[in-house]
Scaffold this motif. Sequence first.
Motif, PDB file in Angstrom:
ATOM      1  N   THR A  11       0.856  -1.169   0.000  1.00 46.58           N
ATOM      2  CA  THR A  11       0.000   0.000   0.000  1.00 46.58           C
ATOM      3  C   THR A  11       0.898   1.227   0.000  1.00 46.58           C
ATOM      4  N   ARG A  12       0.733   2.043  -1.008  1.00 44.52           N
ATOM      5  CA  ARG A  12       1.491   3.301  -1.050  1.00 44.52           C
ATOM      6  C   ARG A  12       0.649   4.373  -0.371  1.00 44.52           C
ATOM      7  N   SER A  13       1.267   5.070   0.558  1.00 42.28           N
ATOM      8  CA  SER A  13       0.540   6.145   1.229  1.00 42.28           C
ATOM      9  C   SER A  13       1.022   7.461   0.653  1.00 42.28           C
ATOM     10  N   ARG A  17       6.395   7.009   0.721  1.00 40.52           N
ATOM     11  CA  ARG A  17       6.155   6.001   1.757  1.00 40.52           C
ATOM     12  C   ARG A  17       5.335   4.839   1.205  1.00 40.52           C
ATOM     13  N   ARG A  19       3.710   0.764   2.635  1.00 43.27           N
ATOM     14  CA  ARG A  19       3.512  -0.232   3.693  1.00 43.27           C
ATOM     15  C   ARG A  19       3.447  -1.600   3.035  1.00 43.27           C
ATOM     16  N   ARG A  21       2.550  -5.433   3.917  1.00 45.80           N
ATOM     17  CA  ARG A  21       1.917  -6.315   4.908  1.00 45.80           C
ATOM     18  C   ARG A  21       2.240  -7.753   4.532  1.00 45.80           C
ATOM     19  N   CYS A  46       9.694   5.296  -3.249  1.00 46.60           N
ATOM     20  CA  CYS A  46       9.243   5.044  -1.873  1.00 46.60           C
ATOM     21  C   CYS A  46      10.471   4.775  -1.003  1.00 46.60           C
ATOM     22  N   LEU A  49       9.831   2.767   4.291  1.00 49.66           N
ATOM     23  CA  LEU A  49       9.047   1.544   4.214  1.00 49.66           C
ATOM     24  C   LEU A  49       8.621   1.089   5.600  1.00 49.66           C
ATOM     25  N   GLU A  50       7.338   0.772   5.727  1.00 49.57           N
ATOM     26  CA  GLU A  50       6.823   0.140   6.934  1.00 49.57           C
ATOM     27  C   GLU A  50       6.530  -1.309   6.559  1.00 49.57           C
ATOM     28  N   ASP A  52       4.865  -4.608   7.911  1.00 48.16           N
ATOM     29  CA  ASP A  52       3.965  -5.153   8.923  1.00 48.16           C
ATOM     30  C   ASP A  52       4.198  -6.657   9.021  1.00 48.16           C
ATOM     31  N   THR A  81       6.516  -3.323  12.081  1.00 44.88           N
ATOM     32  CA  THR A  81       5.392  -3.274  13.007  1.00 44.88           C
ATOM     33  C   THR A  81       4.839  -4.687  13.173  1.00 44.88           C
TER      34      THR A  81
END
Length: 111
Positions: A11-13, A17, A19, A21, A46, A49-50, A52, A81
């Motif tokens: 998912t690009r926010s 940035r 994410r 998952r 990006c 990077l997060e 999850d 996360t």
Amino acid sequence: MPSPLLTIEVTRSEAGRARLRLTGELDFDTAPELTEIAEALRRDGCHELEIDMDGVGLCDSSGLSALVVIHRRGSGPIRLTGVRGQLQRLLDRTGLSEVLDAEAVDARDVG
């Protein structure tokens, strides 16, 4: 070819940035896929990077190595996360929980 053992939802926010998952196993067979996706996201701009990890049931040394590679090759931070159990202990013992900005799941929040 995507592995049936690991699903990666991207998912690009906001600008710069993304994410990721993860669901499944992050191991010798699946770690290269994560590294490739992270590198492609960075090439596309990006830089933060997060990742999850809440849906990851297994992370072996190859998976841990992939996370370190993504961190080292990046031009921006990564943040983990949903880290729990075996992975949290591994990150704590190696000192990587701080390097990779790992956010543990509070055991009281888990059903």
